[in-house]
Design an enzyme around this catalytic site. Structure first.
Site, short mmCIF file in Angstrom:
data_model
loop_
_atom_site.label_atom_id
_atom_site.label_comp_id
_atom_site.label_asym_id
_atom_site.label_seq_id
_atom_site.Cartn_x
_atom_site.Cartn_y
_atom_site.Cartn_z
N CYS A 111 0.83 -1.21 0.00
CA CYS A 111 0.00 0.00 0.00
C CYS A 111 0.86 1.26 0.00
O CYS A 111 1.73 1.42 0.87
CB CYS A 111 -0.90 -0.02 1.24
SG CYS A 111 -1.80 1.51 1.52
N TYR A 117 -5.44 6.71 -9.08
CA TYR A 117 -6.66 5.96 -8.77
C TYR A 117 -7.85 6.51 -9.55
O TYR A 117 -8.73 5.77 -9.98
CB TYR A 117 -6.95 6.01 -7.27
CG TYR A 117 -6.06 5.13 -6.43
CD1 TYR A 117 -6.49 3.85 -6.05
CD2 TYR A 117 -4.80 5.54 -6.04
CE1 TYR A 117 -5.68 3.03 -5.28
CE2 TYR A 117 -3.98 4.73 -5.28
CZ TYR A 117 -4.42 3.48 -4.90
OH TYR A 117 -3.62 2.66 -4.15
#
Length: 334
Positions: A45, A176
């Site tokens: 992450c 994203y």
């Protein structure tokens, strides 16, 4: 991270985090104390990778323990599948959600990393990833190593905040926005925004070694974790394919400069990064096949950024070797 695709097709990140803070004065009920808290991360992450880097740069290993989740998670929670028996050895839980539910039994939002857990109670304290690293720099100073860098120096905070804000909205989150766009129009707009911002930051770095001032700051940490994932994941998986990082000369040299700085490359696990995105995002990659490339050896090639001057750690020095049990597995880095 909790998120959803809006009806208009534009990706919107849920930014409502647990904002409790661990502070020197303990004003939120959680004072800084050595050994009391555990930082839970996943190497895959980018938001958690920031916390891993900052903890290492500041030398907080002896006062803030760390637990690593595996690279993938199910619908419910990140899990400790890298640990024996799939249980975190300190918290004695198999799922990070157990720490969230211990404090908030009906916690309705995503179970995210990084998170800091209060070991005595087993309860999550915070998952506010942006504030978390700033607090490690400013509230934990009594426990920083000798020679720790000033990642958030007071005189530069307004500038760091401004640069970091644009990096977050346009680059960290911008990739994203491309990857999870629900319509062609939303994707096209996201793509243009992302590369406009990458061109902006490239211009900024053309004549200075770091983003703010002449040393590494929080702003550089925040940009690095996205750049490290760009070619392995975002270029293909998220359709951010105008250029690879390796085709953007300034950013590629800057990223290599940081990668070769202790705390950055030695916390980057390319295998787990690819496993996470390509396996978890089954809506984008239904086959869950993880690609073999790109070749990573070029991360260690000379970058030439020393010619711009700068002092990576300011008046301090580099951190020592990575602690036993915290190293990136062999074959997972460059």
């Amino acid at each position: 991270m909790g998120s959803y695709v809006a009806t208009a097709g534009e990706f919107t990140r849920d930014t409502d985090y647990i904002t409790t803070r661990i502070t020197a004065d303990g004003r939120d009920g959680y004072p800084v104390e050595p050994g009391r808290y555990r930082l839970i991360v996943a190497r895959a992450c980018p938001w958690a990778n920031r916390a891993i880097i900052v903890r290492r740069l500041l030398g907080l290993e002896d006062v803030l323990s760390i637990g690593f989740c595996g690279p993938t998670h199910d619908q419910r929670s990140w899990t400790f599948d890298l640990d024996p028996g799939g249980v975190d050895p300190v918290l004695q839980i198999p799922r990070l959600q157990d720490a969230y539910f211990a404090r908030f039994p009906d916690y309705p939002k995503g179970i995210t990393v990084p998170a800091i857990v209060d070991v005595p109670t087993g309860q999550v304290v915070t998952n506010d990833f942006a504030q978390l690293t700033l607090d490690l720099s400013t509230e934990w100073t009594a426990y920083h190593r000798a020679g720790a860098p000033a990642l958030y120096p007071e005189a530069l905070r307004p500038e760091i905040d401004a640069v970091a804000r644009r990096i977050y909205t346009e680059i960290n989150n911008g990739v994203y926005r491309c990857g999870f766009a629900g319509s062609q129009a939303a994707y096209d707009a996201a793509y243009d925004r992302l590369f406009t911002a990458l061109d902006w930051v490239s211009g900024l770095l053309a004549n200075q070694r770091y983003l703010v001032g002449d040393t590494i700051t929080e702003a550089d940490v925040r940009l690095f974790t996205t750049l490290a994932r760009f070619d392995p994941v975002y270029h293909g998986h998220f359709k951010c394919n105008r250029s690879k990082l390796t085709e953007m000369p300034v950013l590629w040299a800057y990223a290599r400069d940081l990668f070769q700085t202790p705390g950055f490359g030695d916390t980057t696990d390319f295998v787990q990064i690819k496993q996470h995105y390509y396996i978890v995002h089954a809506d984008i990659n239904p086959t869950r096949i993880v690609p073999g490339g790109p070749d990573l050896a070029n991360w260690l090639t000379p970058h030439g950024r020393e010619a711009l001057g700068g002092r990576p750690f300011g008046d301090g020095c580099a951190p020592g070797p990575t602690r036993a049990g915290e190293t990136v597995p062999a074959g997972h880095g460059a």
